[in-house]
Design a protein around this motif. Structure first.
Motif, PDB file in Angstrom:
ATOM      1  N   MET B 223       0.832  -1.205   0.000  1.00 45.48           N
ATOM      2  CA  MET B 223       0.000   0.000   0.000  1.00 45.48           C
ATOM      3  C   MET B 223       0.858   1.243   0.000  1.00 45.48           C
ATOM      4  SD  MET B 223      -1.342   0.561   3.886  1.00 45.48           S
ATOM      5  CE  MET B 223      -2.192   2.029   3.359  1.00 45.48           C
ATOM      6  N   GLU B 224       0.209   2.349  -0.280  1.00 49.85           N
ATOM      7  CA  GLU B 224       0.885   3.632  -0.265  1.00 49.85           C
ATOM      8  C   GLU B 224      -0.039   4.625   0.417  1.00 49.85           C
ATOM      9  OE1 GLU B 224       3.803   3.903  -4.059  1.00 49.85           O
ATOM     10  OE2 GLU B 224       1.946   5.046  -4.175  1.00 49.85           O
ATOM     11  N   GLY B 225       0.480   5.455   1.281  1.00 49.82           N
ATOM     12  CA  GLY B 225      -0.383   6.429   1.932  1.00 49.82           C
ATOM     13  C   GLY B 225       0.386   7.235   2.947  1.00 49.82           C
ATOM     14  N   PRO B 226      -0.263   8.197   3.585  1.00 48.07           N
ATOM     15  CA  PRO B 226       0.405   8.970   4.631  1.00 48.07           C
ATOM     16  C   PRO B 226       0.774   8.066   5.804  1.00 48.07           C
ATOM     17  CG  PRO B 226      -1.695   9.957   3.995  1.00 48.07           C
ATOM     18  CD  PRO B 226      -1.645   8.626   3.360  1.00 48.07           C
ATOM     19  N   PHE B 227       1.732   8.497   6.588  1.00 47.04           N
ATOM     20  CA  PHE B 227       2.263   7.656   7.657  1.00 47.04           C
ATOM     21  C   PHE B 227       1.169   7.179   8.611  1.00 47.04           C
ATOM     22  CE2 PHE B 227       4.330   7.196  11.876  1.00 47.04           C
ATOM     23  CZ  PHE B 227       5.102   6.086  11.574  1.00 47.04           C
ATOM     24  N   GLU B 228       0.291   8.104   9.007  1.00 56.44           N
ATOM     25  CA  GLU B 228      -0.751   7.746   9.966  1.00 56.44           C
ATOM     26  C   GLU B 228      -1.621   6.613   9.436  1.00 56.44           C
ATOM     27  OE1 GLU B 228      -1.341   8.741  13.130  1.00 56.44           O
ATOM     28  OE2 GLU B 228       0.633   9.683  12.904  1.00 56.44           O
ATOM     29  N   GLU B 229      -1.952   6.714   8.140  1.00 55.52           N
ATOM     30  CA  GLU B 229      -2.821   5.709   7.525  1.00 55.52           C
ATOM     31  C   GLU B 229      -2.110   4.361   7.442  1.00 55.52           C
ATOM     32  OE1 GLU B 229      -4.529   5.097   3.147  1.00 55.52           O
ATOM     33  OE2 GLU B 229      -4.730   7.163   3.874  1.00 55.52           O
ATOM     34  N   VAL B 230      -0.858   4.413   7.032  1.00 58.00           N
ATOM     35  CA  VAL B 230      -0.084   3.183   6.887  1.00 58.00           C
ATOM     36  C   VAL B 230       0.078   2.499   8.239  1.00 58.00           C
ATOM     37  CG1 VAL B 230       2.240   2.300   6.423  1.00 58.00           C
ATOM     38  CG2 VAL B 230       1.164   3.885   4.833  1.00 58.00           C
ATOM     39  N   LYS B 231       0.361   3.320   9.225  1.00 58.80           N
ATOM     40  CA  LYS B 231       0.631   2.803  10.559  1.00 58.80           C
ATOM     41  C   LYS B 231      -0.586   2.073  11.136  1.00 58.80           C
ATOM     42  CE  LYS B 231       0.235   5.292  14.347  1.00 58.80           C
ATOM     43  NZ  LYS B 231       0.384   6.415  15.276  1.00 58.80           N
ATOM     44  N   ASN B 232      -1.756   2.553  10.779  1.00 52.10           N
ATOM     45  CA  ASN B 232      -2.963   1.971  11.346  1.00 52.10           C
ATOM     46  C   ASN B 232      -3.606   0.914  10.459  1.00 52.10           C
ATOM     47  OD1 ASN B 232      -2.913   3.519  13.726  1.00 52.10           O
ATOM     48  ND2 ASN B 232      -3.642   5.292  12.568  1.00 52.10           N
ATOM     49  N   ASP B 233      -3.053   0.694   9.299  1.00 53.33           N
ATOM     50  CA  ASP B 233      -3.634  -0.290   8.381  1.00 53.33           C
ATOM     51  C   ASP B 233      -3.404  -1.702   8.914  1.00 53.33           C
ATOM     52  OD1 ASP B 233      -4.471  -0.323   5.176  1.00 53.33           O
ATOM     53  OD2 ASP B 233      -3.543  -2.171   5.937  1.00 53.33           O
ATOM     54  N   GLN B 234      -4.472  -2.468   8.978  1.00 50.24           N
ATOM     55  CA  GLN B 234      -4.369  -3.793   9.575  1.00 50.24           C
ATOM     56  C   GLN B 234      -3.453  -4.716   8.775  1.00 50.24           C
ATOM     57  OE1 GLN B 234      -5.598  -4.298  12.593  1.00 50.24           O
ATOM     58  NE2 GLN B 234      -4.460  -6.226  12.551  1.00 50.24           N
ATOM     59  N   ARG B 235      -3.495  -4.603   7.437  1.00 48.89           N
ATOM     60  CA  ARG B 235      -2.654  -5.469   6.611  1.00 48.89           C
ATOM     61  C   ARG B 235      -1.176  -5.220   6.899  1.00 48.89           C
ATOM     62  NH1 ARG B 235      -4.202  -3.706   0.851  1.00 48.89           N
ATOM     63  NH2 ARG B 235      -4.184  -1.761   2.009  1.00 48.89           N
ATOM     64  N   VAL B 236      -0.836  -3.932   7.036  1.00 50.00           N
ATOM     65  CA  VAL B 236       0.555  -3.594   7.307  1.00 50.00           C
ATOM     66  C   VAL B 236       0.983  -4.153   8.657  1.00 50.00           C
ATOM     67  CG1 VAL B 236       2.197  -1.710   7.647  1.00 50.00           C
ATOM     68  CG2 VAL B 236       0.387  -1.501   5.945  1.00 50.00           C
ATOM     69  N   ILE B 237       0.097  -3.947   9.636  1.00 51.27           N
ATOM     70  CA  ILE B 237       0.409  -4.434  10.976  1.00 51.27           C
ATOM     71  C   ILE B 237       0.580  -5.944  10.939  1.00 51.27           C
ATOM     72  CG2 ILE B 237      -0.465  -4.664  13.333  1.00 51.27           C
ATOM     73  CD1 ILE B 237      -1.882  -1.980  12.904  1.00 51.27           C
ATOM     74  N   ASP B 238      -0.303  -6.624  10.200  1.00 52.23           N
ATOM     75  CA  ASP B 238      -0.245  -8.076  10.143  1.00 52.23           C
ATOM     76  C   ASP B 238       1.023  -8.584   9.492  1.00 52.23           C
ATOM     77  OD1 ASP B 238      -2.575  -8.266  11.420  1.00 52.23           O
ATOM     78  OD2 ASP B 238      -3.792  -8.845   9.687  1.00 52.23           O
ATOM     79  N   CYS B 239       1.255  -8.162   8.285  1.00 48.99           N
ATOM     80  CA  CYS B 239       2.332  -8.840   7.556  1.00 48.99           C
ATOM     81  C   CYS B 239       3.699  -8.189   7.726  1.00 48.99           C
ATOM     82  CB  CYS B 239       1.982  -9.014   6.087  1.00 48.99           C
ATOM     83  SG  CYS B 239       1.642  -7.497   5.273  1.00 48.99           S
ATOM     84  N   TYR B 240       3.736  -6.930   8.033  1.00 44.12           N
ATOM     85  CA  TYR B 240       5.057  -6.329   8.179  1.00 44.12           C
ATOM     86  C   TYR B 240       5.499  -6.334   9.627  1.00 44.12           C
ATOM     87  CZ  TYR B 240       8.520  -2.556   8.557  1.00 44.12           C
ATOM     88  OH  TYR B 240       9.603  -1.816   8.848  1.00 44.12           O
ATOM     89  N   LEU B 241       4.657  -5.868  10.478  1.00 43.19           N
ATOM     90  CA  LEU B 241       5.123  -5.622  11.834  1.00 43.19           C
ATOM     91  C   LEU B 241       4.797  -6.752  12.799  1.00 43.19           C
ATOM     92  CD1 LEU B 241       3.937  -2.003  11.612  1.00 43.19           C
ATOM     93  CD2 LEU B 241       6.316  -2.667  11.769  1.00 43.19           C
ATOM     94  N   GLY B 242       3.950  -7.683  12.370  1.00 44.97           N
ATOM     95  CA  GLY B 242       3.585  -8.755  13.285  1.00 44.97           C
ATOM     96  C   GLY B 242       2.468  -8.291  14.199  1.00 44.97           C
ATOM     97  N   ARG B 243       1.816  -9.246  14.826  1.00 45.98           N
ATOM     98  CA  ARG B 243       0.618  -8.878  15.585  1.00 45.98           C
ATOM     99  C   ARG B 243       0.942  -8.150  16.872  1.00 45.98           C
ATOM    100  NH1 ARG B 243      -1.221 -12.915  12.586  1.00 45.98           N
ATOM    101  NH2 ARG B 243      -3.107 -12.387  11.491  1.00 45.98           N
ATOM    102  N   ALA B 244       2.056  -8.514  17.473  1.00 44.38           N
ATOM    103  CA  ALA B 244       2.392  -7.859  18.729  1.00 44.38           C
ATOM    104  C   ALA B 244       3.610  -6.969  18.525  1.00 44.38           C
ATOM    105  CB  ALA B 244       2.646  -8.888  19.811  1.00 44.38           C
ATOM    106  N   ASN B 245       3.394  -5.888  17.800  1.00 46.04           N
ATOM    107  CA  ASN B 245       4.559  -5.034  17.578  1.00 46.04           C
ATOM    108  C   ASN B 245       4.596  -3.877  18.543  1.00 46.04           C
ATOM    109  OD1 ASN B 245       6.081  -2.706  16.171  1.00 46.04           O
ATOM    110  ND2 ASN B 245       6.827  -4.601  15.285  1.00 46.04           N
ATOM    111  N   ALA B 246       5.541  -3.957  19.385  1.00 50.62           N
ATOM    112  CA  ALA B 246       5.645  -2.956  20.436  1.00 50.62           C
ATOM    113  C   ALA B 246       5.951  -1.585  19.850  1.00 50.62           C
ATOM    114  CB  ALA B 246       6.724  -3.361  21.426  1.00 50.62           C
TER     115      ALA B 246
END
Lengths: 361, 251
Positions: B223-246
């Motif tokens: 995806m592409e978008g402003p930082f706030e949007e990217v940071k809160n996107d569930q797909r990004v959290i899931d596949c990039y950062l993992g479910r428990a990303n501190a």
């Protein structure tokens, strides 16, 4: 005005070799033979400068410098031989008569004149280096592969020059020279003259190399040695720079060979075998790589020790050279010159490279 | 449009390293690329600067295709690259490093015979001031600290005066304070140049991502978008950062 130690060394060097030795010779204290010997060492020093440029500064291990040396040597040798043949009122050099050659081969024709021979002596090694270098550097061959290819080249050329069919005298090479520019080669005056010319050419070669390594071009060469990809991404055409360094190194080799031949009176393929090139690399490694003075000192010192050792204990020379090399690699990787600088700094003389490292201007 | 990439694909030994449908960058835009290890971020930069040749696809930089050019030609067109591992000339002084980089004629004869063009000295001094290397100008580059080497490499890339700067992990190995200073420098640079930055440090990304952030996963653009949007996107959290990303939850 205060003299820097580096300048002082240059002046002492020139003073000793340009004044003290020749005057000593005229007074009968120094024999013509040792004058002639030093003249030959200077030739080696010129060739070593070329190696320092391509290996020490650019980081490309070229193992065919002796081949370029011999190309220059054969050019000059061919000229001297044709003059000697003309002097004896013969049509062909003796070895060609032995080989049943009836007319002078085409490639010997340009060497009747002194000036064309001089130009060709520089041009032939440079052109050969250009062609070989172009293909090697274009294919991005580096490191040990470069060393292997140039070594193979030196070997194949050695074998080619050994053949009688090449018409360059085979194993015996070119010899039987009589005069250079009308001066008889065996006369002490000519020998002294050749010595002085060689010394002058060494100074000129050193000056040119000094200018080269201190120009922006020289900095690019060092940058290629340190981090070649970065040079490319900084928009320098690495191929051109490597090629230029290789060609200049080859031309220096050719110049050295041209000066060597009239002083030695013979040039044979033995001068261009693999061992000869490796020895040249050793001079530079022992003297101090990446430092022009190191190359000169290495070539002079090693050959000096060589002459001494081979007359005192002939079997020992290779052991001594090997030992020196191991010691250099193990303990003073910047060669003799690095060692001198270390000692110098212990007794309080600040050298260039140290000033550099501490960051003061 | 400064840069436009279409259908770009490259694979190494059967593994698809990058398969980018479309990517574009405006002039004077600062874009941050994030993504997990092996997502193809550095490979993308390698292709842009000519280090790696793509299997398929087109790259149009400044209206001209660059896919089949050599790295030197690409550098001449105005793409400068800072590598992940600092790549400077360790044997030369900091000043000489910058001198070699500075935009001028770079052929053999010019380097051998001509004098330094006027203004180069000042340019280098100004640049050294900007990256905080003034006092180290005559030091050997190999003797610099890791952070200083990072800055020197940024200076080298900027002095080439490129239209597009490719900056790979500039803040790696820097202290928070140094990283912040680097961020300010990049923001300032984006006023005159197009900049693409790869970064992992989310604080740093937050600081510099004023426009868009692109997320690469498995060689594809997620995806592409402003930082706030990217940071809160569930797909990004899931596949990039993992479910428990501190790191992400803290922000």
């Amino acid at each position: 005005m205060q003299l820097k130690p580096a300048k002082l060394i240059n002046i002492l060097f020139i003073l000793f070799f340009a004044v003290v030795l020749p005057v000593g010779n005229m007074l009968g204290l120094v024999s013509v033979n040792s004058i002639s010997l030093w003249g030959r060492y200077f030739c080696f020093a010129i060739a070593a400068l070329g190696i320092d440029l391509i290996w020490g500064y650019t980081g490309i291990m070229s193992m065919c410098q002796a081949f370029f040396f011999c190309l220059g040597g054969y050019c000059m040798g061919m000229h001297l031989l044709l003059k000697a043949t003309a002097l004896q009122q013969q049509l062909l050099p003796e070895f060609m008569t032995w080989n049943d050659i009836t007319a002078l081969p085409w490639f010997c024709e340009p060497f009747h004149g002194f000036v064309p021979a001089l130009i060709l002596g520089l041009l032939v090694p440079a052109a050969v280096a250009f062609v070989i270098g172009y293909f090697i550097f274009k294919s991005r061959i580096k490191g040990v592969y470069m060393a292997i290819i140039t070594q193979a080249l030196a070997l194949s050329m050695y074998l080619l020059f050994l053949r009688n069919e090449t018409n360059l005298g085979g194993t015996n090479g070119l010899t039987g020279f009589k005069t250079v520019l009308g001066f008889e080669l065996h006369k002490p005056g000519t020998k002294l003259g050749l010595y002085l010319v060689t010394l002058a050419m060494l100074c000129v070669a050193y000056g040119c190399c000094y200018k080269i390594v201190h120009s922006k071009f020289g900095k690019v060469l060092q940058a290629i040695r340190d981090s070649e990809p970065r040079v490319g991404y900084t928009a320098y055409r690495v191929l051109h720079y490597k090629l230029a360094a290789f060609v200049v190194a080859a031309a220096l080799g050719g110049l050295a060979g041209m000066l060597y031949v009239p002083q030695t009176g013979i040039i044979t393929p033995g001068r261009m075998d693999v061992k000869a090139s490796v020895e040249m690399l050793m001079w530079v490694a022992l003297g101090g790589r990446g430092n022009l003075k190191g190359a000169v000192i290495g070539a002079l010192l090693v050959n000096c020790v060589y002459s001494y050792c081979t007359s005192v204990f002939p079997q020992g020379w290779l052991f001594i050279l090997g030992m020196l090399y191991i010691l250099t690699v193990l303990y003073f990787d910047k060669g003799f010159l690095g060692l001198f600088e270390k000692i110098g700094s212990k007794i309080g003389i600040k050298t260039n490279s140290e000033r550099y490292a501490t960051g003061s201007k | 449009m400064l840069l436009e990439v279409n259908e770009l694909a490259v694979s190494f030994g059967g593994v698809q390293a990058l398969n980018l449908q479309h990517f574009q960058l405006e002039d004077r835009e600062l874009r941050v690329i994030i993504g997990p290890n092996g997502a193809g971020k550095s490979t993308f930069m390698d292709i842009l600067c000519g280090k790696t040749k793509p299997d398929t696809g087109s790259i149009v930089f400044n209206g001209k295709p660059t896919r089949d050019l050599t790295e030197v030609q690409i550098a001449e067109m105005g793409i400068g690259r800072k590598f992940q591992k600092p790549s400077v000339f360790p044997g030369l002084s900091v000043y000489e490093n910058m001198l070699l980089a500075t935009r001028m004629k770079k052929d053999v004869f010019t380097s051998l015979f001509s004098r330094m063009p006027a203004g180069v000295q000042e340019k280098i001094e100004v640049m050294a001031e900007r990256v905080g290397l003034t006092s180290a100008l005559h030091k050997q580059a190999g003797a610099l600290s890791h952070g200083q080497k990072q800055w020197l490499e940024i200076a080298i890339v900027v002095l080439q005066d490129p239209r597009l700067l490719l900056i790979d992990e500039p803040a790696a190995g820097m202290s928070d304070k140094e990283a912040e200073k680097t961020g300010e420098l990049l923001l300032e640079l984006s006023k005159q140049h197009g900049v693409i930055v790869i970064e992992h440090d989310m604080h740093f990304v937050k600081q510099i991502a004023t426009k868009l952030v692109s997320v690469l996963v498995n060689g594809k653009l997620l995806m592409e978008g402003p930082f706030e949007e990217v940071k809160n996107d569930q797909r990004v959290i899931d596949c990039y950062l993992g479910r428990a990303n501190a790191q992400l939850e803290k922000l």
